[in-house]
Write an enzyme that holds these catalytic residues in place. Structure first.
Site, PDB file in Angstrom:
ATOM      1  N   HIS A  18       0.808  -1.216   0.000  1.00  0.00           N
ATOM      2  CA  HIS A  18       0.000   0.000   0.000  1.00  0.00           C
ATOM      3  C   HIS A  18       0.846   1.273   0.000  1.00  0.00           C
ATOM      4  O   HIS A  18       0.336   2.358  -0.276  1.00  0.00           O
ATOM      5  CB  HIS A  18      -0.993   0.008   1.181  1.00  0.00           C
ATOM      6  CG  HIS A  18      -0.380   0.265   2.520  1.00  0.00           C
ATOM      7  ND1 HIS A  18      -0.121  -0.733   3.438  1.00  0.00           N
ATOM      8  CD2 HIS A  18       0.003   1.411   3.128  1.00  0.00           C
ATOM      9  CE1 HIS A  18       0.389  -0.213   4.532  1.00  0.00           C
ATOM     10  NE2 HIS A  18       0.477   1.095   4.361  1.00  0.00           N
ATOM     11  N   ASP A  69       0.166  -7.668   1.375  1.00  0.00           N
ATOM     12  CA  ASP A  69       0.544  -6.259   1.538  1.00  0.00           C
ATOM     13  C   ASP A  69       2.061  -6.093   1.532  1.00  0.00           C
ATOM     14  O   ASP A  69       2.631  -5.404   2.378  1.00  0.00           O
ATOM     15  CB  ASP A  69      -0.053  -5.674   2.825  1.00  0.00           C
ATOM     16  CG  ASP A  69       0.015  -4.145   2.850  1.00  0.00           C
ATOM     17  OD1 ASP A  69       0.223  -3.545   1.785  1.00  0.00           O
ATOM     18  OD2 ASP A  69      -0.120  -3.561   3.941  1.00  0.00           O
ATOM     19  N   SER A  75       4.686   2.634   7.977  1.00  0.00           N
ATOM     20  CA  SER A  75       4.336   1.489   7.139  1.00  0.00           C
ATOM     21  C   SER A  75       5.517   1.050   6.285  1.00  0.00           C
ATOM     22  O   SER A  75       6.140   1.865   5.599  1.00  0.00           O
ATOM     23  CB  SER A  75       3.158   1.845   6.227  1.00  0.00           C
ATOM     24  OG  SER A  75       1.974   1.974   6.961  1.00  0.00           O
TER      25      SER A  75
END
Length: 379
Positions: A108, A138, A213
């Site tokens: 992402h 992911d 992230s």
């Protein structure tokens, strides 16, 4: 005369009061609450106090790993009804995994990006290429061309214990090179905002915020055990509940991502139902747990290896199933109780790997080696 004297006395007192409160003779100064001093005396700590063992380890983990942690900036273009094509920019983290400049991050972070830029800890910037993506997990691998790169050490996410210390390094809110510390709070499956499930996700109270992230979650030794990916918060900031993808999940697909740009998702090629103690007793099964094979995919891995599906039609509630198939209870020695366990076992492998399946056929316990097939969708 008697009245005049008190009046004169009162006037004299009032005059004296006015004089002394409005006139300062030379040489006199107002009195302040704090007196004037020539020098402030303070108490200073003795210099050179040694760091304790825990602080030394914090510093060691940070210094050993910060050269491998990068800031990832992605630029995409979105369509706005009023303004047409509008540039968008996002930031995340990542970490270098080899001298060839491959960097592991979240899918992402780079999803739909037209341009990806990586900033190293020394502030040098490099254009990056997206090498491979795995939306289901992911994960993404990007690559830069740069000299003298430092790679992170990838650890083992098996057998993590709730309570063990962990460290997160990343770029929360664009603040590069930030270290936070916490513990493993839990190991659980969680659903991401896009609906994908992270099996055996590492929950931690180490502060993770937007920008973290794709960054590494490390153990006490500074080995990467997870990839920070999401937080549970009503305000979009750290609330002490963050999640990381287990590094073993990433290691199982890294070779595919780098060499093929996608993941050859492994599959056993079976349709199953989980067995509870109640169902086991009702069906007369030899074990009160496991996955009952109701169908093998024609030409799939299980059928080629010799596993059997059901042949007797029955119903569980209103759902028709086929009974009489093999009951899978373990893969590679690890108990299999439900589809989540099977998915976790598949996540630790890739298509073409061989696994040892333990199962019951009737009352007989058996084992078979099964070479996993490739699935278009995770099974």
């Amino acid at each position: 005369m008697r009245l005049l004297r008190p009046m004169l006395f009162a006037v004299a007192i009032a005059g004296a009061f006015f004089y002394f409160t409005t006139h300062h003779p030379r040489g006199l100064r107002p009195i302040h609450w704090f007196g004037h001093v020539d020098k402030v005396e303070i108490t200073e700590a003795a210099g050179g106090e040694p760091l304790d063992q825990e602080e030394q380890n914090n510093i060691r983990v940070y210094q050993n790993n910060i050269p491998a942690v990068v800031n990832v900036t992605s630029r995409a273009v979105a369509f706005d009804f009023f303004y047409g094509l509008v540039p968008q920019e996002g930031q995340g983290s990542g970490f270098i995994i080899d001298k060839g400049g491959h960097i592991l991050t979240n899918y992402h972070v780079v999803a739909d990006a037209r341009q990806v830029e990586v900033t190293l800890h020394n502030r040098k910037k490099y254009s990056a290429t997206v090498v491979g993506i795995d939306k289901a997990h992911d994960l993404a691998v990007i690559q830069i061309s740069a000299p003298n790169l430092t790679a992170a050490v990838l650890g083992d996410s098996r057998n993590l214990q709730v309570g063990q210390k962990v460290y997160a390094i990343g770029n929360p809110f664009g603040l590069s090179g930030t270290l936070t510390r916490g513990i493993v709070s839990s190991i659980r499956s969680v659903r991401e905002p896009d609906g994908m499930t992270i099996d055996a996700a590492i929950q931690t109270d180490a502060a993770i915020n937007p920008g973290n992230s794709g960054g590494p979650l490390m153990n006490w030794h500074g080995e990467v055990i997870g990839i920070n990916t999401m937080i549970a918060s009503s305000v979009g900031q750290s609330a002490g509940i963050g999640f990381a993808i287990p590094i073993n999940t990433a290691k199982a697909v890294l070779n595919d991502l780098v060499t093929q740009g996608r993941v050859r998702r492994p599959t056993l090629g079976v349709r199953t139902i989980p067995i509870s103690p109640e169902l086991a007793e009702e069906m007369g099964l030899p074990a009160d747990y496991g996955l009952l094979v109701i169908q093998v995919v024609p030409g799939g891995a299980a059928e080629r290896a010799g596993l059997r599906g059901g042949s007797e039609r029955a119903y569980v509630g209103n759902i028709p199933i086929m009974l009489g198939g093999d009951l899978i209870v373990a893969i590679d020695g690890e108990n299999i109780s439900d589809q989540e366990d099977l998915a976790q076992a598949m996540n630790n492998h890739r298509a073409g790997d061989t696994v040892r399946v333990t199962f019951y056929r009737g009352k007989q316990k058996m084992q078979l080696n099964v070479t996993l097939g490739e699935a278009r969708e995770q099974v």
